[in-house]
Scaffold this motif. Structure first.
Motif, mmCIF file in Angstrom:
data_model
loop_
_atom_site.group_PDB
_atom_site.id
_atom_site.type_symbol
_atom_site.label_atom_id
_atom_site.label_comp_id
_atom_site.label_asym_id
_atom_site.label_seq_id
_atom_site.Cartn_x
_atom_site.Cartn_y
_atom_site.Cartn_z
ATOM 1 N N GLU A 64 54.708 52.107 39.418
ATOM 2 C CA GLU A 64 55.487 51.345 40.389
ATOM 3 C C GLU A 64 54.584 50.497 41.266
ATOM 4 O OE1 GLU A 64 58.909 49.945 42.016
ATOM 5 O OE2 GLU A 64 58.722 51.347 40.326
ATOM 6 N N ARG A 65 53.464 51.087 41.706
ATOM 7 C CA ARG A 65 52.523 50.304 42.506
ATOM 8 C C ARG A 65 51.936 49.147 41.697
ATOM 9 N NH1 ARG A 65 51.157 55.522 44.587
ATOM 10 N NH2 ARG A 65 49.540 55.751 42.987
ATOM 11 N N GLU A 66 51.672 49.382 40.370
ATOM 12 C CA GLU A 66 51.142 48.319 39.519
ATOM 13 C C GLU A 66 52.173 47.202 39.350
ATOM 14 O OE1 GLU A 66 48.439 46.255 37.412
ATOM 15 O OE2 GLU A 66 48.117 48.148 38.503
ATOM 16 N N ARG A 67 53.450 47.587 39.220
ATOM 17 C CA ARG A 67 54.494 46.566 39.123
ATOM 18 C C ARG A 67 54.588 45.755 40.404
ATOM 19 N NH1 ARG A 67 57.288 50.602 36.003
ATOM 20 N NH2 ARG A 67 58.256 51.460 37.867
ATOM 21 N N GLU A 68 54.481 46.424 41.517
ATOM 22 C CA GLU A 68 54.506 45.700 42.795
ATOM 23 C C GLU A 68 53.320 44.749 42.908
ATOM 24 O OE1 GLU A 68 56.726 45.584 45.112
ATOM 25 O OE2 GLU A 68 58.074 46.976 44.088
ATOM 26 N N ARG A 69 52.130 45.231 42.493
ATOM 27 C CA ARG A 69 50.954 44.361 42.535
ATOM 28 C C ARG A 69 51.136 43.156 41.612
ATOM 29 N NH1 ARG A 69 48.105 49.402 42.978
ATOM 30 N NH2 ARG A 69 47.894 49.501 40.709
ATOM 31 N N GLU A 70 51.733 43.387 40.401
ATOM 32 C CA GLU A 70 51.968 42.280 39.471
ATOM 33 C C GLU A 70 52.952 41.270 40.054
ATOM 34 O OE1 GLU A 70 51.367 39.986 36.267
ATOM 35 O OE2 GLU A 70 50.303 41.834 36.785
ATOM 36 N N LYS A 71 54.002 41.781 40.713
ATOM 37 C CA LYS A 71 54.951 40.881 41.363
ATOM 38 C C LYS A 71 54.265 40.073 42.457
ATOM 39 C CE LYS A 71 59.110 43.627 40.526
ATOM 40 N NZ LYS A 71 60.204 44.403 41.155
ATOM 41 N N GLU A 72 53.414 40.720 43.192
ATOM 42 C CA GLU A 72 52.703 40.027 44.262
ATOM 43 C C GLU A 72 51.776 38.956 43.683
ATOM 44 O OE1 GLU A 72 51.824 38.892 47.976
ATOM 45 O OE2 GLU A 72 53.324 40.397 47.382
ATOM 46 N N GLU A 76 51.951 34.981 44.203
ATOM 47 C CA GLU A 76 50.791 34.221 44.630
ATOM 48 C C GLU A 76 50.539 33.044 43.686
ATOM 49 O OE1 GLU A 76 47.739 33.082 46.990
ATOM 50 O OE2 GLU A 76 49.211 34.669 47.376
ATOM 51 N N ARG A 77 50.712 33.296 42.378
ATOM 52 C CA ARG A 77 50.546 32.192 41.417
ATOM 53 C C ARG A 77 51.599 31.112 41.642
ATOM 54 N NH1 ARG A 77 48.998 36.451 37.764
ATOM 55 N NH2 ARG A 77 51.167 36.730 37.086
ATOM 56 N N ASP A 78 52.832 31.529 41.930
ATOM 57 C CA ASP A 78 53.875 30.537 42.215
ATOM 58 C C ASP A 78 53.530 29.699 43.437
ATOM 59 O OD1 ASP A 78 55.332 31.384 40.063
ATOM 60 O OD2 ASP A 78 56.599 32.753 41.230
#
Length: 348
Positions: A64-72, A76-78
């Motif tokens: 879950e933390r990895e998914r949150e980091r990926e979303k973040e 950031e890329r957007d």
């Protein structure tokens, strides 16, 4: 003596009873130890299950933390893309403004230069007119009285215009080139018409080379057959050097015909031949046919391609009984040469 033996037996029985009691006590002790061991094993299993569940929860939390980091990171890329896009748009706007300014300067400079060139041309024309007027005045004064002018110089005789080209309504082949189909990497020189159909009769080509009869060809399993020297695309290869790569095509077409007994029209599949602009022509009953036209074939018609000496006689399964066995197409060529030309020709 008898009493002594009784006491001895009694002591022996008592000793055996004590041993049995000890055995039972030891068995009970073992049973209790076994139960305790089972309890401990259960406790260990519970501890293990607890650790496994905690480990699974930790893994799920980590995912879950990895998914949150990926979303973040995606957010950031957007944001980075938006910043780059906005900077790119600003740069493009600046370049467009600079180009507009340069264009304005260039257009103004071009307008000024064109005005200057136009003024220079007008000045030169005025000067030439003044010089011409002065020269004509001087010539008039030298030639005689006023009004006696020399005849104007005649214009040179113009050549005749070339004759107007007459319209040519013959097929140019452009439509055929646009609709050409490729097969095995080669461009076919014709396309099947919309009325292409499988033959309803079992047509065959009986091939004669002089008086020698070769193996016949069955031509009723597909709607068209290509004749030519290119074995990559030809259905019926012609190996004679005078034949073209794609020489001619036999096409079966479904047409509407009138009934002989005056009944309603009906559909029939008829064979047609078309020469594909071959170098050395296709001959029907000894006469060359016009290229790019479908010519209807009749029973016992003879085809010849280029300078080949092989005659292709078209027959079907019901015409074999009426065909004379010893007759060769080359023997009847003089009789067939006077036959009437085919009227059912269709422009491609």
């Amino acid at each position: 003596m008898h009493a002594f033996s009784k006491d001895r037996d009694h002591d022996r029985d008592t000793e055996r009873d004590r041993e049995r009691e000890k055995e039972r006590a030891r068995a009970k002790e073992k049973e209790r130890e076994h139960e305790k061991e089972k309890e401990k094993e259960k406790e260990r299993q519970k501890e293990k299950d607890k650790r496994d569940s905690e480990r699974a929860r930790d893994k799920e939390k980590e995912k879950e933390r990895e998914r949150e980091r990926e979303k973040e990171r995606e957010r950031e890329r957007d944001r980075e893309r938006k910043r780059d896009r906005s900077e790119h748009e600003r740069d493009r706007e600046d370049r467009d403004k600079g180009r507009d300014k340069d264009r304005e300067h260039t257009s103004s400079d071009a307008a000024r230069s064109s005005d200057a060139a136009r003024n220079a041309i007008l000045d030169r024309i005025r000067e030439e007119k003044r010089n011409a007027t002065e020269d004509s005045r001087d010539e008039a004064m030298q030639s005689g009285p006023v009004g006696a002018t020399s005849p104007p110089e005649e214009f040179p005789e113009r050549g005749k215009l070339p004759p107007k080209e007459k319209p040519d309504f013959k097929p140019s082949g452009k439509l055929q080139e646009d609709s050409a189909v490729s097969f095995r990497g080669r461009k076919l020189m014709w396309t099947e018409p919309r009325d292409s159909a499988l033959p309803t009769k079992k047509w065959r080509f009986y091939i004669f080379k002089g008086n020698e009869e070769l193996e016949p060809l069955q031509v009723y399993r597909q709607p068209c057959y290509l004749f030519g020297r290119d074995r990559g695309v030809a259905d019926i290869p012609i190996d004679h050097p005078s034949a073209s790569k794609q020489h001619a095509v036999l096409q079966f077409r479904q047409i509407v015909t009138e009934s002989d007994d005056g009944g309603p029209p009906h559909k029939a599949v008829r064979p047609y031949v078309m020469d594909l602009n071959s170098t050395n022509k296709t001959y029907l009953n000894g006469q060359p046919i016009e290229p790019r036209f479908y010519i209807e074939l009749k029973e016992r018609d003879v085809l010849r391609f280029g300078f080949s000496t092989r005659d292709f006689v078209l027959l079907h399964e019901n015409s074999l009984d009426s065909l004379a066995p010893a007759t060769s197409p080359s023997e009847n060529k003089d009789d067939e040469a006077g036959d009437e030309a085919k009227d059912d020709s269709v422009l491609v």
